[in-house]
Structure formats: structure tokens, C-alpha cells
Design an enzyme around this catalytic site. Structure first.
Site, PDB file in Angstrom:
ATOM      1  N   ASP A  72       0.823  -1.206   0.000  1.00  0.00           N
ATOM      2  CA  ASP A  72       0.000   0.000   0.000  1.00  0.00           C
ATOM      3  C   ASP A  72       0.861   1.261   0.000  1.00  0.00           C
ATOM      4  OD1 ASP A  72      -2.655   1.341   0.447  1.00  0.00           O
ATOM      5  OD2 ASP A  72      -1.644   2.003   2.268  1.00  0.00           O
TER       6      ASP A  72
ATOM      7  N   GLU B  54       1.057  -0.485  -5.186  1.00  0.00           N
ATOM      8  CA  GLU B  54       0.049   0.552  -5.387  1.00  0.00           C
ATOM      9  C   GLU B  54       0.825   1.867  -5.441  1.00  0.00           C
ATOM     10  OE1 GLU B  54      -3.354   3.302  -3.591  1.00  0.00           O
ATOM     11  OE2 GLU B  54      -1.770   2.452  -2.376  1.00  0.00           O
TER      12      GLU B  54
END
Length: 674
Positions: free
Chosen positions: A336, A389
Site C-alpha cells: 500500500d 500501489e
């Protein structure tokens, strides 16, 4: 033996034996040795969870638990818990075991299930209660104590899957990921979650029936706030107890593997929650976070950033990745907020950050951390994938580290997502003026190994659900959704879809309630949409042209990228078998076009094999049931022409018929086209 290391941007040669001296300990135990500590303090112990935290063991013929903690600037540390009535006692005081901040204690006769914390006396005289950073289980929120666990092993039956995973070339394989939040996929009732074990009965069956290849769990590390969705972590090694225990999660993953479904875990190594019981100012000073306040403070999310240059933090985080890979058989990590890690000025205004030693905005220690993470996983866990990401144009995210890349296997294509969503939110009347929204992504498609994501972030915070983003009335929204999805599955790149999109949920995702499954039972169009996704997923999985050459420029070819007046896009997807290819005709207006000519590369007989406008999907039924015959004549820079019917707001897929010992004349005689 000597090592060469960089210190203050200068090379310094230091004998290993001298460097090891400061890590030396006189403590004799079965849990760790001096080499473990040396690697831990060097940032290269990738299995630190095997000795840090709480471990059941026997010492001096007594059964108990050894606790080991890193708190370099603590004054004193006591273990407190159920067993001590949460009082500090001298016999439960940890011993500082080396010069670099490790503390340890063995306490006999402790049993599984006991709750505990560390009572840390800080240099300024204050004291704080902290959960165990390496604790593997915790109380259900709002309580925050760590819990002793001994019996965490299960009888795995996924050896076949793990062997297959190790041999799979995922770049040339179908990857179709179903992203889900375990707490809101389905529930027992409004206030009660399904457990890991209950999910293991229904989730694998659903994923297999729907044709997805992987699931991606939103973070399952312990977190205090449901509304954070798991992205503000307090317990990195502690799986959240909201849904059950450690063995339950292992059984869920085992059940998924038995159905040939991979498991990807959303992982947050960039920043952590500031709640007092967590890592924040762990020993009263910046420990896991940066020393510099500007660098540590993540104002955008109200969290603190990890100091990714600190060796003990690197050992903590990379070991955490291997903990889930080794202990839970996780098949991949979706990392993330990589952009937040890479840039010193991410989310900061001018004057709120300090350049690196070269004057740039790159976070040099974060770059090195990411490279080491990916190198370690590739070295020690073959077949496990990592996904970034990353929302900027940072180069070489998916290139190998030896060639200057970050070493990820895949990267989310946020540019594709933004452009295509903006296009499909437009009224079809205006789409011809924004035709390049769907063609531009191919200009940079081969710069990285992309995954095309429609994630949770796109269906919250007033952005509307995926179906509600589509233009038009109820029928047109559903037709547009089907067309958009078929275009997406035809576009190069692996796929990711958030839960609820597969049956056209109209309300935005809400983490506090289950999906609107009732739509499938109550409304025929949503049932048909659900069936459409099932067919689309299996169509994708069963046709190698749609994934085998995702990252090869020979795998995609435009036939017509310039028909902006009719908002029609035509392209070919190819496989390694040069005789196999699929032709996609994508119409993003509600117009039907009869006797429409398209160029095809070869003479032969063609057949429509997929059409999003089928009545069984809720469409108008403008399908082609028989065979189609190409004729000599240039069209769209192709030598042959095929005349077709183009359905409204829909995608049609065609293939050339290849049948052994069957001439074109025989096919013509058998043709039942009307």
C-alpha cells in the site's frame, strides 16, 4: 572477514567481529543466538519473528515463555498482564541483553490465552503500556492487550498448490483478483462478523464459481478502528481478532488453495497508527518512526511514517512479510501507498520537507528498503508476487533491481483507471471529444507490468459505486458496465475488481454493513449482471489470448483506434500460437450499427464468441448467431474485410474458426446463420 559499508556517504571498512561485539550477549536460551541478533541489528534478519516477541519454550527444565523486545532508549521494562494483576513486579522486569536496545525475560508457568503488555519506563520518568510489536494475537477492539498463543499450527493440505505456485510464470498466466473486505463481504447480522472458519465454507466456493483466480484481502493486521479498513495498523504480526483466531485464518487460506485460488494480502509497510498502545514513540522516543518530526508525521492520514533506514525497522517489516508468507502461505503482497514511501515531499507543501543528500525529493532509504524486500522475497519465496500501489510516474517499478528497478512483479495502473472511469462517466454524446481516454493508456502500457484495478478506493467517499458512475438510465448504466468490463478484460494487464461490482451494487461500499446481496434475488437485471461477470471471468480465464502476452508488444494490435465519431474501438489480442487471436469490437454509444465493416488479418470463417448485449445478460439481444466470412479487400489497414452487426453500448468478441480436416466449403454448407 571484513564488510564494506556506507557511512555518511563514505565507504568504511569495518571487521565483522568488531561490529558483532556490540551485539554480544551472555544470555543463554533456545530462542536466539548472537548471529540472530547481529542480523537483526544489521537489518538483514528476515525471520525475526522466530525470536522476537513471546515464545513458549523450556529453560532450566521449566516450561514457560521467553519475551524479547527492542526498545533502545527505555529506562526499565516490566511485563504485566493477567498473571500479575497488571502490576509491575521486580521478578517480571526485563533484562537489557546487549548495548543496542534488546530486552528479554523468561517467565515460567505462563499459559496460552494470558493477556499481557509491556510497561515501559521512559527516560523522562513517564511510563506507558505497550502491546507487543511482535505479538501474534490481540484482544478484540476496543481492548488492546496482546495474547499468548502456543497452538497455532494446522494440518495444511495445499502442497499441490504451493508446488504449482513455484513453477508458475504469472506474467503469462491469468490473474483476475477479487478484492474484498472480510468484515463487510457477508455478515451473520448487522453487528456480527462471519468468522474465518465460517468464511472458509462459503468464500472459496463463491470465488471458484465466479471464475476469479485470486482473492485480495484488505489488511488483516490488528487495527483499532473499523473505519480505517485495516490501513492504520497497531499490530503487524497480530492478525485481527475481529474474525477469529490464527488457526481460523490459516484454514481459510488452506480452503482457498484447495480450490486453486491464490491469496494476496494488502500490506502497509509505510506508515502506522499513532494510538498509544502501538508502535508510536515506543520507548518514549522515536523508535519505529523517523527522528525528524517533519519526516515522521504523516499529516494526510494522521499516522507516523516508518524510519525505513533504521536496521531494526527493516528487520521488523521484512520479517513481517515473511511471517505471512511462511506461516500463512500467503501468495502475494499488495504494498500500500508506495508513493508515500518513495517521495520525501509526498503530501507536503513547499518548506515542509528537506531534500536528500543529492538535493532531490527521493527517499533514498525507502528505495533501498523496497529493493531489499523484493529481492528477499524473490530469493527465499519463489512464486510469491509483490504488487505496488504506486500512483505516480516513478520509473521501473516492475523492473528487476539489478537493472535499476524497484523489483515489484506488478504495479496498479492508476492512470488507466482514472482515464477509463472519466470516459465512462461522460454522456455518450460527448465521448467522441474524449476518445483518447481509452487509447492513451496503450501509449505507456509496456513501461511496466500493470494490473488494471477497480478497487475499493473508487466506490467510497462520494465517488459513487461503479454501476452508478455509468451514464444514462438504469438499462444504459448496466449495459455500459458490461461494455466497460469486457473492454477492460480485453485490454492488456492483469485484472482486479472490488467486491459488489460483480452484481451492480448501487450504493457505495460501507465497511459497517454487508453487500447488497438481496439485489441478486429481488431484481432480474442484477441477477443477469452477476451471471455476466461469471461468464466474463471464465471467458478470460479460458482464452490465453487475453493474458499470455500481456507484457509483450506482440500481444495487442489496434485495428481501429481512431473512430471517435462513433466511439468505436477495435483491437486484436494474440497468444503465442499465431493462429489464435481474438478481435474486440467495443461500442460506447447506445447506437446499433448494421452492415458494419471491420478489417481482419486473414481470410477465413469468423464467429462471434462473446457479446455483452445478450438478453441473458440484460441486453437487447443484438447478437450474431452464425458464421461470418471475410472477403478480399482492404479495411483498417487489413487485407480482408468482415461485415458485422455492432450491438448498442456493448462489446463483441470474434475469433477465426480453425478446424482440422474441415475446409471452408464444408463450413459454408453447415452454416446456420440467418
Amino acid at each position: 572477514m571484513t564488510l564494506v559499508e556506507v557511512k555518511d556517504d563514505k565507504l568504511e571498512i569495518k571487521p565483522v567481529r568488531l561490529r558483532k561485539e556490540k551485539y554480544k550477549t551472555q544470555l543463554k536460551n533456545k530462542i536466539f543466538n548472537e548471529d540472530d541478533l547481529y542480523l537483526f541489528h544489521e537489518g538483514r534478519n528476515y525471520n525475526a519473528y522466530n525470536f522476537m516477541g513471546a515464545h513458549f519454550t523450556s529453560e532450566n527444565r521449566k516450561r514457560g515463555v521467553r519475551f524479547t523486545l527492542w526498545a533502545p532508549r527505555a529506562k526499565n521494562i516490566f511485563l504485566v498482564g493477567d498473571f500479575s494483576n497488571w502490576e509491575t513486579k521486580e521478578e517480571n522486569k526485563l533484562e537489557r541483553i546487549n548495548e543496542t536496545g534488546l530486552w528479554s525475560i523468561f517467565i515460567p508457568r505462563l499459559k496460552e490465552g494470558i493477556k499481557y503488555k509491556y510497561y515501559i519506563e521512559q527516560e523522562d520518568g513517564k511510563a506507558v503500556l505497550k502491546a507487543d510489536p511482535y505479538g501474534i494475537y490481540s484482544e478484540v477492539r476496543p481492548n488492546t492487550a496482546s495474547i499468548l498463543c502456543e497452538k497455532t499450527k494446522i494440518r495444511w493440505s495445499d502442497k499441490k498448490w504451493l508446488n504449482k505456485r513455484e513453477e508458475t510464470n504469472y506474467f503469462e498466466s491469468p490473474i483476475n483478483i477479487y478484492e474484498l473486505h472480510l468484515g463487510s463481504w457477508k455478515r451473520k447480522d448487522e453487528d456480527e462478523f462471519l468468522s474465518y472458519d465460517e468464511l472458509s465454507i462459503i468464500l472459496p466456493k463463491y470465488i471458484k464459481e465466479m471464475g476469479y483466480t485470486h482473492v485480495e484481502f484488505m489488511p488483516l493486521n490488528e487495527h483499532p478502528l473499523d473505519a480505517s479498513w485495516g490501513y492504520q495498523v497497531t499490530g503487524y504480526y497480530s492478525i485481527t481478532s475481529r474474525y477469529g483466531d490464527i488457526k481460523g485464518l490459516k484454514r481459510l487460506i488452506n480452503a482457498l488453495h484447495k480450490e486453486d485460488i491464490g491469496v494476496i494480502l494488502d500490506w502497509v509497510p509505510g506508515h502506522f497508527c499513532k494510538d498509544e498502545q502501538g508502535l508510536y514513540m515506543f520507548d518514549g522516543t522515536p523508535t519505529y518512526e523517523y527522528e525528524e518530526k517533519w519526516k515522521a508525521d504523516n499529516k494526510g492520514w494522521g499516522t507516523f511514517n516508518f524510519d525505513l533506514g533504521k536496521p531494526e525497522v527493516k528487520s521488523f517489516l521484512i520479517s513481517n512479510a515473511f511471517y505471512f508468507i511462511n506461516e500463512f502461505h500467503i501468495d502475494g503482497l499488495r504494498v500500500d501507498a508506495v508513493s508515500n514511501m518513495l517521495y520525501l515531499n509526498y503530501g507536503r507543501n513547499h518548506g515542509e520537507w528537506v531534500p536528500n543528500i543529492y538535493g532531490g525529493n527521493e527517499n533514498l532509504e525507502a528505495i533501498q528498503f523496497i529493493k531489499e524486500l523484493n529481492e528477499a522475497i524473490k530469493t527465499y519465496s519463489k512464486g510469491v508476487i509483490t504488487i505496488a500501489e504506486e500512483s505516480t510516474s516513478w520509473p521501473n517499478v516492475t523492473n528487476d533491481t539489478e537493472y535499476g528497478g524497484l523489483g515489484f512483479d506488478f504495479k496498479w495502473n492508476m492512470g488507466w483507471m482514472n482515464d477509463t472511469l472519466e470516459y465512462n462517466e461522460l454522456d455518450p454524446i460527448y465521448r467522441k471529444y474524449h476518445h483518447n481516454k481509452l487509447t492513451f493508456p496503450m501509449m505507456y502500457n509496456h513501461s511496466e507490468k500493470f494490473i488494471l484495478p477497480i478497487s475499493h478506493d473508487e466506490v467510497v467517499h462520494g465517488k459513487k459505486s461503479l454501476i452508478d458512475k455509468m451514464q444514462g438510465d438504469y438499462w444504459n448504466k448496466l449495459a455500459n458496465l458490461r461494455a466497460y468490463m469486457a473492454y477492460m478484460y480485453g485490454h492488456p494487464g492483469k485484472k482486479l475488481m472490488f467486491m459488489g461490482c460483480e452484481f451492480g451494487q448501487f450504493i457505495e461500499w460501507r465497511e459497517y454493513e454487508e453487500l447488497e446481496w438481496k439485489l441478486i434475488d429481488k431484481f432480474d437485471m442484477h441477477r443477469k449482471t452477476h451471471n455476466f461477470f461469471k461468464d466474463l471471468n471464465n471467458f478470460y480465464k479460458n482464452n490465453s489470448e487475453l493474458w499470455e502476452l500481456d507484457y509483450d508488444q506482440d500481444g495487442f494490435q489496434w485495428i481501429d483506434a481512431d473512430n471517435n465519431e462513433q466511439s468505436i474501438y477495435i483491437f486484436i489480442r494474440k497468444s503465442k500460437n499465431i493462429e489464435k487471436y481474438k478481435i474486440f469490437v467495443c461500442n460506447f454509444t447506445p447506437m446499433v450499427y448494421y452492415d458494419f465493416n471491420i478489417g481482419v488479418p486473414e481470410k477465413g470463417v469468423y464467429r462471434e464468441i462473446f457479446n455483452t448485449d445478450k438478453e441473458e445478460y440484460g441486453g437487447s439481444g443484438q447478437v450474431i448467431k452464425g458464421n461470418l466470412f471475410s472477403r478480399k479487400g482492404w479495411c483498417h489497414n487489413q487485407q480482408y474485410t468482415l461485415t458485422i452487426k455492432v450491438p448498442p453500448m456493448a462489446v463483441s468478441v470474434f475469433e477465426r474458426i480453425i478446424e482440422e480436416n474441415k475446409t471452408e466449403e464444408k463450413i459454408v454448407k453447415e452454416d446456420k446463420y440467418i
